[in-house]
Design an enzyme around this catalytic site. Structure first.
Site, PDB file in Angstrom:
ATOM      1  N   ASP A  43       0.812  -1.265   0.010  1.00  0.00           N
ATOM      2  CA  ASP A  43      -0.033  -0.063  -0.053  1.00  0.00           C
ATOM      3  C   ASP A  43       0.893   1.137  -0.119  1.00  0.00           C
ATOM      4  O   ASP A  43       0.655   2.084  -0.788  1.00  0.00           O
ATOM      5  CB  ASP A  43      -0.837   0.119   1.121  1.00  0.00           C
ATOM      6  CG  ASP A  43      -2.488  -0.542   0.878  1.00  0.00           C
ATOM      7  OD1 ASP A  43      -2.765  -0.404   0.066  1.00  0.00           O
ATOM      8  OD2 ASP A  43      -2.768  -1.063   1.798  1.00  0.00           O
ATOM      9  N   GLU A  70      -3.764   7.312   2.198  1.00  0.00           N
ATOM     10  CA  GLU A  70      -4.414   6.807   3.262  1.00  0.00           C
ATOM     11  C   GLU A  70      -3.132   6.605   4.256  1.00  0.00           C
ATOM     12  O   GLU A  70      -3.733   6.346   5.628  1.00  0.00           O
ATOM     13  CB  GLU A  70      -5.220   5.390   2.949  1.00  0.00           C
ATOM     14  CG  GLU A  70      -5.763   4.620   3.798  1.00  0.00           C
ATOM     15  CD  GLU A  70      -6.327   3.585   3.251  1.00  0.00           C
ATOM     16  OE1 GLU A  70      -7.000   2.748   4.228  1.00  0.00           O
ATOM     17  OE2 GLU A  70      -6.231   3.348   2.207  1.00  0.00           O
ATOM     18  N   ASP A  97      -5.707   6.436  -2.912  1.00  0.00           N
ATOM     19  CA  ASP A  97      -6.092   5.193  -2.062  1.00  0.00           C
ATOM     20  C   ASP A  97      -5.351   4.239  -2.820  1.00  0.00           C
ATOM     21  O   ASP A  97      -5.909   3.572  -4.062  1.00  0.00           O
ATOM     22  CB  ASP A  97      -7.590   4.673  -1.942  1.00  0.00           C
ATOM     23  CG  ASP A  97      -7.726   3.831  -1.043  1.00  0.00           C
ATOM     24  OD1 ASP A  97      -6.684   2.990  -0.699  1.00  0.00           O
ATOM     25  OD2 ASP A  97      -9.005   3.389  -0.734  1.00  0.00           O
ATOM     26  N   ILE A 120      -4.205   0.890  -2.493  1.00  0.00           N
ATOM     27  CA  ILE A 120      -5.104  -0.296  -3.005  1.00  0.00           C
ATOM     28  C   ILE A 120      -6.423  -0.341  -2.016  1.00  0.00           C
ATOM     29  O   ILE A 120      -6.265  -0.594  -0.964  1.00  0.00           O
ATOM     30  CB  ILE A 120      -4.253  -1.776  -2.416  1.00  0.00           C
ATOM     31  CG1 ILE A 120      -2.850  -1.478  -3.510  1.00  0.00           C
ATOM     32  CG2 ILE A 120      -5.022  -2.917  -2.792  1.00  0.00           C
ATOM     33  CD1 ILE A 120      -2.035  -3.010  -2.883  1.00  0.00           C
ATOM     34  N   ASP A 121      -7.244  -0.009  -2.946  1.00  0.00           N
ATOM     35  CA  ASP A 121      -8.812  -0.137  -2.080  1.00  0.00           C
ATOM     36  C   ASP A 121      -9.147  -1.399  -1.769  1.00  0.00           C
ATOM     37  O   ASP A 121      -8.930  -2.344  -2.832  1.00  0.00           O
ATOM     38  CB  ASP A 121      -9.680   0.765  -2.703  1.00  0.00           C
ATOM     39  CG  ASP A 121     -11.258   0.998  -2.142  1.00  0.00           C
ATOM     40  OD1 ASP A 121     -11.046   1.478  -0.753  1.00  0.00           O
ATOM     41  OD2 ASP A 121     -12.194   0.532  -2.626  1.00  0.00           O
TER      42      ASP A 121
END
Length: 399
Positions: free
Chosen positions: A54, A79, A181, A183-184
């Site tokens: 991420d 995030e 984001d 990796i949502d």
């Protein structure tokens, strides 16, 4: 603006490549699945390798966009915190609880290096070798994994998208800020289920719901103006069995509405997609409106994508469990298609007092009052994402 749009798409393609790489290459895949199995020789950090994936994607996007558009530096928010302890010390969970920086906080772009021999700040270095060395300080002794990731970070991306190259727009980048984001739907990314059967085109769960989301918003108004959604795991190549992705983009700035997609046709009876955690009261209220067209899926970004693609007419969430980075990119695309994303609690209050104006849309430049950490950027009171205003009105009336 056209150059920025191409840069966002290019950054999303590099991010998607890294996401696929972590599942395809054995040294990386073994780290990725270590969290599920709980058995791996390096126990210092591997239980949180998903977070490194991420963070690395997030920092690559920050680096590439900031290098091409210096006006955006300090205004690219994500995030994840990019600090890690590679030994004993503060946990990633404690770090993440601080939340992302405030828009305009120039501390968002951190310096790299080791602090007291324990803290590693993940960033993109000048060369693949330097980036590999930095990553190895987190992943040691997994040298092959660090080198694979570093090579992906520094690779060039060629889009070859004639439609995208032909977009001509004018908006000053210094008026914009970015939410990422990386990796949502991370849990679905880790679990990696590939055989989840879709229901009317909507996958209830699975790898396909793991997305890269990059959204640009007006720094002053908070209105989303540009969005890119990348689907790294759209389908497998029938010859190589390797995953192939695709991306979608939209621009909604002033009177300009441009999108890589056409507006989906409305259904006479709307299909609404919900989280499986959605409460009984919302389900009961929407059931009569939708007939048998209530659907369920994982990932806020994926559910909004279902609305964008016309697989659903609305996504309803009654809780404040999504955040600015989840919604900014898909919201911009929905606006480009004539839809939007409203703050549910505010919209219902407006209806109850007879306010005839349009329901309040989500904005992305204002942290929630009195909140701390990531909760500053929660979409408090829920949301409704919609493609057609008549379906929004029907959903609000039902609720």
């Amino acid at each position: 603006m056209a150059g920025l749009l191409q840069a966002l798409v290019g950054a999303s393609e590099k991010a998607a490549h890294i996401a696929r790489l972590c599942r395809r290459e054995e040294p990386l895949f073994q780290l990725l699945v270590a969290e599920k199995t709980g058995a791996d020789r390096n126990r210092r950090f591997l239980q949180d390798f998903k977070t490194l994936a991420d963070v690395l994607i997030q920092e690559v996007i920050k680096h590439d966009l900031g290098k091409e558009f210096p006006e955006l530096q300090g205004h690219i928010h994500g995030e994840e915190s990019n600090e890690f302890r590679n030994g004993q010390g503060e946990s990633r969970g404690e770090q993440r609880s601080r939340g992302p920086p405030m828009p305009g906080d120039h501390g968002a772009v951190a310096e790299a290096g080791m602090l007291a021999g324990e803290t590693v700040t993940v960033r993109v270095c000048a060369t693949p070798g330097d980036t590999a060395a930095l990553l190895l300080s987190v992943l040691e002794p997994e040298r092959a994994a660090a080198e694979l990731l570093a090579a992906a970070v520094h690779r060039d991306v060629a889009l070859g998208d004639a439609e995208l190259a032909g977009v001509a727009l004018s908006i000053p980048p210094q008026d914009l800020a970015i939410w990422i984001d990386p990796i949502d739907s991370t849990n679905e990314y880790i679990a990696g289920h590939e055989d989840v059967a879709p229901v009317d085109g909507i996958a209830p769960a699975g790898l396909c719901s793991a997305l890269v989301l990059i959204g640009a918003y007006d720094r002053h108004t908070g209105c989303p103006v540009l969005g890119v959604i990348n689907e790294p795991f759209f389908r497998r190549d029938p010859l190589t069995s390797r995953w192939q992705g695709r991306y979608h983009w939209g621009v909604a700035y002033g009177d300009t509405r441009l999108c890589s997609l056409s507006p989906p046709p409305p259904r006479p009876v709307p299909c609404v997609v919900l989280s499986r955690a959605e409460g009984d009261a919302v389900r009961a209220a929407l059931g009569p409106l939708c007939g048998d067209h209530l659907r369920f899926a994982a990932g806020a970004g994926y559910k909004m994508l279902c609305v964008i693609l016309g697989l659903a007419d609305a996504y309803v969430l009654s809780e404040g469990s999504t955040f600015a980075w989840d919604a900014c990119a898909p919201h911009a695309i929905l606006r480009a298609l004539g839809g939007g994303a409203v703050a549910l609690a505010g919209a219902l209050r407006a209806r109850r007092v007879g306010d005839p104006g349009p329901p309040p849309e989500l904005v992305y430049n204002r942290p929630a009052e009195g909140a701390t950490g990531v909760e500053r950027w929660a979409n408090r009171g829920g949301l409704v994402a919609y493609a057609h205003p008549q379906h929004l009105e029907a959903v609000l009336a039902a609720l």
